[in-house]
Design an enzyme around this catalytic site. Structure first.
Site, PDB file in Angstrom:
ATOM      1  N   ILE A  60      46.855  42.800  22.661  1.00 29.91           N
ATOM      2  CA  ILE A  60      48.123  42.997  22.324  1.00 29.91           C
ATOM      3  C   ILE A  60      48.089  44.607  22.855  1.00 29.91           C
ATOM      4  CG2 ILE A  60      50.209  43.151  19.977  1.00 29.91           C
ATOM      5  CD1 ILE A  60      49.485  40.797  21.695  1.00 29.91           C
ATOM      6  N   ARG A 105      42.018  38.312  59.436  1.00 25.26           N
ATOM      7  CA  ARG A 105      41.863  39.432  60.952  1.00 25.26           C
ATOM      8  C   ARG A 105      43.629  39.761  61.186  1.00 25.26           C
ATOM      9  NH1 ARG A 105      38.410  35.694  64.309  1.00 25.26           N
ATOM     10  NH2 ARG A 105      39.044  34.448  63.232  1.00 25.26           N
ATOM     11  N   HIS A 162      45.002  22.239  64.549  1.00 29.92           N
ATOM     12  CA  HIS A 162      46.638  22.924  64.574  1.00 29.92           C
ATOM     13  C   HIS A 162      47.504  20.992  63.063  1.00 29.92           C
ATOM     14  CE1 HIS A 162      46.481  25.037  67.644  1.00 29.92           C
ATOM     15  NE2 HIS A 162      45.560  24.459  67.963  1.00 29.92           N
ATOM     16  N   LYS A 175      53.607  55.315  31.489  1.00 30.64           N
ATOM     17  CA  LYS A 175      55.272  55.403  31.726  1.00 30.64           C
ATOM     18  C   LYS A 175      55.400  56.987  31.807  1.00 30.64           C
ATOM     19  CE  LYS A 175      59.306  55.095  28.868  1.00 30.64           C
ATOM     20  NZ  LYS A 175      59.883  54.533  28.432  1.00 30.64           N
TER      21      LYS A 175
END
Length: 524
Positions: A129, A222, A285, A140
């Site tokens: 937290i 690639r 394929h 920020k």
């Protein structure tokens, strides 16, 4: 705004690699004050780095087992105050808030805790937290604050400060801020995915109104399907603790995996997981061109290869059992060029033998996950489709046989094998099998009869006495006629066509058994 010198640094890290050397350099070279918390403060003190405890800054003790220690105005005010805003600086002075110029924070190892198999409570305690809060405050206000989340950045930060009289540059701070927001988004996404998995039986969380997916890049590829397309492979964070998956497979050798390799490996691995007995699937394929289930894995490979040796060349293979040297010998004897092989594992001598084929990619998963059970995603332009994976408990007791002729016990066993094979073929899918091996495969056609004709042509004379499976119903009798005329003796299909009576009549004319499953297995 000029680039601020780093004089005050807050350090609180889970990954302590290199942090003592980094903090020491900040103190010795730039005179920075180091503020720290809990275990990090102890580690720095043990390394001889002077440290200001966080509760000296907040004037408030760490409490609740460390849950509350940095959530305080003297921390967040020192991070968020705009240095060029007179009102901000006046308010800071009024309340004794000193500026913090750098935050060095990385988060509780939530994902690793989940991966370790920790119980629910332990995982909850490892939800950070204070860390994300400090990171976001610093990010920020990146115009004034540098925020460092990765030990790999330490050397570059120090080098920049040495070159700039102890200051960091705006461009660097902006990039570090972007890294923070990507990091905290991923962290929150991992928590949400884990929590959703814990609550999967408590209401509809499988397809929530808002879906957050976080992807971590594994590697650049690639290129994509074609050389002019760039590509990368990302792992879904909700698969962080999913063993035996392609996303976590270990590559033992070979060239980098390509975009098409990943697609074919996924198709092959998904298909071979359907079988409980030893099996081999060869994919080309995205379509299985050879599938066999056999007690002997070498025989399973040989018969899968024999289905379509031409297509098998340059294909991708999957086995659901460890690959031994005997299997490798059979592959070499067939002079089969293989792009990639995926299996639960490879015997040491099998890896040694394949080391001569340096381009062949070998991947092991460490085991086999049961088929189905996950949510699948597919992208479309501007959106994402999500669905349950195609997992159906195949119970022959629920099947119906509308024809005069019933399948023999042997035929039914073969039909069940063909049905599993058909599930992995692109629709419209037809599989002809014999002896728990494919002999003819037709799929990816815009009409079913053409798929049947392709499968029949490939099977040739072997179709006599074989069985066939169709992933969806026959809309006309022509597909069934093509299979029956080739010698197929039994067919399994979902049923449900408005012309079922016509198809059943055709089956009776040919004297073949027709089995309806009641559900289809489209694979688009």
């Amino acid at each position: 705004m000029s680039n601020p010198k780093v004089k005050r640094v807050l350090v609180s890290v889970t990954d302590k690699s290199g942090v003592a050397d980094f903090a020491r350099a900040l103190v010795d070279e730039f005179g920075a004050e180091i503020i720290s918390t809990g275990g990090t403060a102890r580690a720095l003190k043990d390394a001889g780095v002077p440290v200001t405890p966080i509760d000296d800054v907040t004037q408030f003790p760490e409490m609740m087992d460390g849950r509350v220690k940095t959530l305080h105005p003297r921390v967040h005010g020192g991070l968020l105050a705009k240095r060029d805003n007179e009102a901000h600086m006046a308010q800071a002075a009024e309340h004794g808030i000193e500026m913090i110029d750098m935050v060095v924070v990385n988060l509780y190892a939530f994902e690793k805790t989940v991966e370790s198999g920790a119980d629910f409570g332990t995982c909850i305690e490892n939800i950070d937290i204070g860390g994300p809060s400090m990171l976001r405050s610093a990010a920020k206000n990146f115009e004034s604050v540098a925020v460092v989340t990765r030990p790999a950045s330490y050397d570059a930060i120090l080098a920049e400060m040495r070159a700039n009289d102890g200051a960091t540059l705006r461009d660097t701070r902006a990039k570090l801020a972007l890294d923070v927001f990507e990091t905290t988004a991923a962290y929150d996404g991992a928590i949400a995915a884990w929590m959703g998995a814990q609550l999967k039986d408590e209401g509809d969380v499988k397809f929530p109104a808002d879906r957050t997916l976080h992807l971590s890049k594994v590697q650049d590829l690639r290129y994509g399907e074609n050389p002019h397309q760039s590509a990368a492979f990302y792992r879904r964070d909700d698969y962080a603790d999913a063993p035996h998956s392609l996303a976590h497979a270990k590559q033992h050798q070979g060239k980098e995996l390509s975009y098409n390799n990943y697609l074919d490996l996924d198709a092959a691995w998904t298909a071979v997981r359907e079988f409980d007995e030893p099996a081999c699937v060869i994919v080309k394929h995205l379509t299985p061109c050879g599938v066999c289930q056999n007690d002997d894995l070498v025989e399973a490979y040989q018969r899968a290869h024999a289905c379509d040796p031409v297509s098998a060349y340059g294909g991708v293979m999957a086995f659901n059992r460890p690959v031994t040297s005997d299997v490798v010998v059979a592959i070499f004897d067939n002079k089969q060029f293989v792009e990639a092989i995926i299996a639960p594992e490879f015997a040491g001598d099998a890896l040694d033998m394949y080391s001569a084929k340096k381009n062949a990619r070998l991947l092991s998963t460490g085991g086999v996950n049961p088929a189905g059970g996950e949510v699948e995603y597919r992208s479309v332009e501007g959106g994402l489709l999500a669905q349950d994976s195609d997992a159906v408990a195949e119970d022959p007791a629920t099947f119906t046989v509308p024809t005069k002729r019933q399948p023999s016990e042997e035929e039914l066993a073969e039909l069940l094998f063909a049905w599993k094979v058909c599930k992995s073929i692109k629709s419209n899918a037809i599989a002809i099998t014999k002896g728990h091996a494919t002999i003819g495969v037709g799929g990816g056609q815009p009409n079913r009869v053409n798929s049947a004709r392709i499968a029949v042509e490939q099977a040739g004379e072997e179709a006599k006495g074989a069985v066939a499976a169709s992933d969806a119903f026959f809309p006309f009798r022509d597909g069934l006629d093509a299979l029956a005329e080739a010698g197929v003796t039994a067919i399994i299909e979902p049923g449900g066509s408005i012309r079922d009576e016509e198809v059943i009549a055709a089956a009776d004319e040919h004297g073949i058994a027709l089995v309806f499953t009641g559900h289809r297995h489209f694979r688009h």
